[in-house]
Motif scaffolding. Sequence first.
Motif, PDB file in Angstrom:
ATOM      1  N   ALA A   1      10.411   1.748  -3.147  1.00 42.33           N
ATOM      2  CA  ALA A   1       9.732   2.699  -4.035  1.00 42.33           C
ATOM      3  C   ALA A   1      10.741   3.544  -4.810  1.00 42.33           C
ATOM      4  CB  ALA A   1       8.801   3.596  -3.215  1.00 42.33           C
ATOM      5  N   PHE A   2      11.780   4.014  -4.101  1.00 46.31           N
ATOM      6  CA  PHE A   2      12.822   4.809  -4.755  1.00 46.31           C
ATOM      7  C   PHE A   2      13.518   3.985  -5.838  1.00 46.31           C
ATOM      8  CE2 PHE A   2      17.266   6.058  -5.163  1.00 46.31           C
ATOM      9  CZ  PHE A   2      17.175   7.429  -5.354  1.00 46.31           C
ATOM     10  N   ASP A   3      13.876   2.758  -5.495  1.00 44.28           N
ATOM     11  CA  ASP A   3      14.655   1.928  -6.408  1.00 44.28           C
ATOM     12  C   ASP A   3      13.891   1.586  -7.674  1.00 44.28           C
ATOM     13  OD1 ASP A   3      17.425   0.634  -5.555  1.00 44.28           O
ATOM     14  OD2 ASP A   3      16.508  -0.675  -7.049  1.00 44.28           O
ATOM     15  N   THR A   4      12.673   1.124  -7.506  1.00 40.63           N
ATOM     16  CA  THR A   4      11.905   0.697  -8.680  1.00 40.63           C
ATOM     17  C   THR A   4      11.520   1.886  -9.551  1.00 40.63           C
ATOM     18  OG1 THR A   4       9.898   0.683  -7.288  1.00 40.63           O
ATOM     19  CG2 THR A   4      11.053  -1.422  -7.607  1.00 40.63           C
ATOM     20  N   ALA A   5      11.189   3.020  -8.940  1.00 40.51           N
ATOM     21  CA  ALA A   5      10.878   4.222  -9.722  1.00 40.51           C
ATOM     22  C   ALA A   5      12.109   4.692 -10.483  1.00 40.51           C
ATOM     23  CB  ALA A   5      10.358   5.332  -8.812  1.00 40.51           C
ATOM     24  N   MET A   6      13.274   4.593  -9.859  1.00 38.78           N
ATOM     25  CA  MET A   6      14.519   4.993 -10.529  1.00 38.78           C
ATOM     26  C   MET A   6      14.785   4.096 -11.739  1.00 38.78           C
ATOM     27  SD  MET A   6      17.092   6.975 -10.843  1.00 38.78           S
ATOM     28  CE  MET A   6      17.076   7.934  -9.321  1.00 38.78           C
ATOM     29  N   THR A   7      14.585   2.804 -11.590  1.00 35.71           N
ATOM     30  CA  THR A   7      14.844   1.875 -12.698  1.00 35.71           C
ATOM     31  C   THR A   7      13.939   2.171 -13.886  1.00 35.71           C
ATOM     32  OG1 THR A   7      15.576   0.155 -11.155  1.00 35.71           O
ATOM     33  CG2 THR A   7      14.920  -0.554 -13.362  1.00 35.71           C
ATOM     34  N   VAL A   8      12.659   2.383 -13.613  1.00 30.75           N
ATOM     35  CA  VAL A   8      11.725   2.665 -14.704  1.00 30.75           C
ATOM     36  C   VAL A   8      12.076   3.985 -15.385  1.00 30.75           C
ATOM     37  CG1 VAL A   8       9.327   3.181 -15.295  1.00 30.75           C
ATOM     38  CG2 VAL A   8       9.851   1.318 -13.695  1.00 30.75           C
ATOM     39  N   ASN A   9      12.303   5.019 -14.604  1.00 29.82           N
ATOM     40  CA  ASN A   9      12.605   6.326 -15.195  1.00 29.82           C
ATOM     41  C   ASN A   9      13.951   6.319 -15.915  1.00 29.82           C
ATOM     42  OD1 ASN A   9      10.584   8.613 -14.609  1.00 29.82           O
ATOM     43  ND2 ASN A   9      10.642   7.473 -12.682  1.00 29.82           N
ATOM     44  N   ALA A  10      14.926   5.616 -15.364  1.00 33.33           N
ATOM     45  CA  ALA A  10      16.221   5.522 -16.045  1.00 33.33           C
ATOM     46  C   ALA A  10      16.073   4.800 -17.373  1.00 33.33           C
ATOM     47  CB  ALA A  10      17.227   4.805 -15.149  1.00 33.33           C
ATOM     48  N   ALA A  11      15.292   3.726 -17.397  1.00 31.17           N
ATOM     49  CA  ALA A  11      15.074   2.991 -18.648  1.00 31.17           C
ATOM     50  C   ALA A  11      14.401   3.888 -19.682  1.00 31.17           C
ATOM     51  CB  ALA A  11      14.240   1.744 -18.374  1.00 31.17           C
ATOM     52  N   ARG A  12      13.399   4.627 -19.261  1.00 31.63           N
ATOM     53  CA  ARG A  12      12.724   5.552 -20.182  1.00 31.63           C
ATOM     54  C   ARG A  12      13.694   6.619 -20.697  1.00 31.63           C
ATOM     55  NH1 ARG A  12       6.986   6.400 -16.862  1.00 31.63           N
ATOM     56  NH2 ARG A  12       5.837   4.723 -17.952  1.00 31.63           N
TER      57      ARG A  12
END
Length: 600
Positions: free
Chosen positions: A134-145
């Motif tokens: 959950a941490f990893d995938t949320a980080m990837t999405v937010n970092a991309a945004r």
Amino acid sequence: MHFAFVRLVLPALLLTLPLTGCKRAKHLAAQATGSVGVTQPTYTDAIQQAISSGHMDALKWPDYSDLQPAVNSFYDDREFTLAWSKDGKPTSQASALMQAFSNARQRGLDPEDYDASRWQGRVAALSTDDGKVAFDTAMTVNAARFLNAIHMGRTDPKYFAFGIDSSSKQLDLPNVLGDQIASADDVDKALTDLEPQSAQYKALREQLPHYLDLAAQDHTSPLPDPGTKSVALTHGYADLPALQQKLQLFGDLQGDTGTGTTPQPENTAASTSAPQTDTAAPQADAAAPPASTDLATLTDALKHFQHRHGLTEDGKLSHDTVAALNIPMSTRVNEIDDAMERWRWLPDPYQKPAILVNLPEFVLRTFDGDTQQFNMRVVVGQSKEDEHHTPMIAQQMKYLVFRPFWNIPPSIAKKEIVPHMAANAGYLESHNYETVNGKGEAQPASVAAVEHSTVMVREKPGPRNSLGLVKFMFPNPFNVYLHDTNAHYLFQRTRRDYSHGCVRVQDPPKLAEWLLRDNSKWDADTIQQTMNDDTVINKTVSLGGKSVPVLLFYGTAYFDNGEMHFFKDLYNYDDDLEKELQHGYPFQHKPARTRAEASV
């Protein structure tokens, strides 16, 4: 594995891999530098499942379908291993990103758009397998945004029917995330390098923290509207203490004003750090108005405020001046945010344009790199009718036309010319108009022909022509250009929105000379002779192989000459932008409006 050893051995290792092993090479590189923690196959299925739908309930803005292909590619490149944690702890890069999200306000963004308040709970859950995914995938999405937001803006300028193509700014998100962020030694520097590099954007970003501080201190009371009359500052004006408090807060009033208070110093240089403003702004003593010797000082401070806000600099309290004084600092912060967002839209050639017109300021500036050469007043599209609003445009100027025709758009001919023709048979001739076909050949004039657009109405060249004696062309879908005018008196007015959408310039010969400065055939005398030669008709002069970047910008906040300037939201473009930003991710891309062809 010792990092120094990795730096020596890893390049040789990568060279031994076949070309088809590029993905594996990235994975090994990520492992070696510590950005990949757990590689167990069990995470592969969990990550794939978590990102498959393009929807994640744990995010503030759950729908990331617009980014799902990039997110999937990012993980595919690293064989669906964790990117942002190791041994149950965030990587240093993830920690830096979380800090950047928390500080997003300093970049003109909303921290909660990047889940700023949710990361503490996610970090706490890293002890579990589900928490790691959950941490990893949320980080990837937010970092991309976040990367997209700081590099090219959150919104698409085409949504607002502007003439700016930001498609060239698209980031290769999987590679940028993997190569520049997830393995960065200095994440904040990597982020800053992705932001616009224009001097104006940097100045706005440096000023923003100061205005965030001022917004927190702004407890001033509104001044009463004087109505249609302007009020001079005298002892009889009951709100002198409130006015003084505002001018001190805004930084226009410096030094001791006779009240025993200490004014807040103004942050006047983009190169200096934001001043410390932890204490509240000084409060004026309502029982002790400024002494008579200070009325002149207060009046000068008011003139300085008027200068910074595009108002008549008379030191009097008019309706417009009081309205500007009553705008809260929080709104000024939003204006800086909006200007920064628009700078992010711009492709590289327009980050440092040769010609910049700031529409709500009614000013044109020319630049050589970051160095301003000169400026002049302009007249822009009328604000009272949407169809005449001048849009933001970023295009290349290619040629000039001396003593041009004005080809009147059919919509304007029907609306404004036909009624006069119907009332007066000699109207066209008496007003320097003629009717022609598509080849420019003279045709008989009639109300019916003009009304049904079987002929075109155009104004003959010369000093009476509405375009004046020269126009400056940067082809664009809206038929907007810069030009001279036969109504020079309008440049003497403070507010100058009178055109049908094009931009009228105050000193066309100076602009023409500057544009043609490298052409030995054209100097100031030649330009003047050509403009005043009655035998010259619609003469085109190419700029040769040197196209000139032109930017029609919309900044109600603009940093100039060491201080911030603010202007009225002339066309409500700020309001449009803020309404769109309130929608949250993913932002809309379908144009919200159509825009009519411009005219003089």
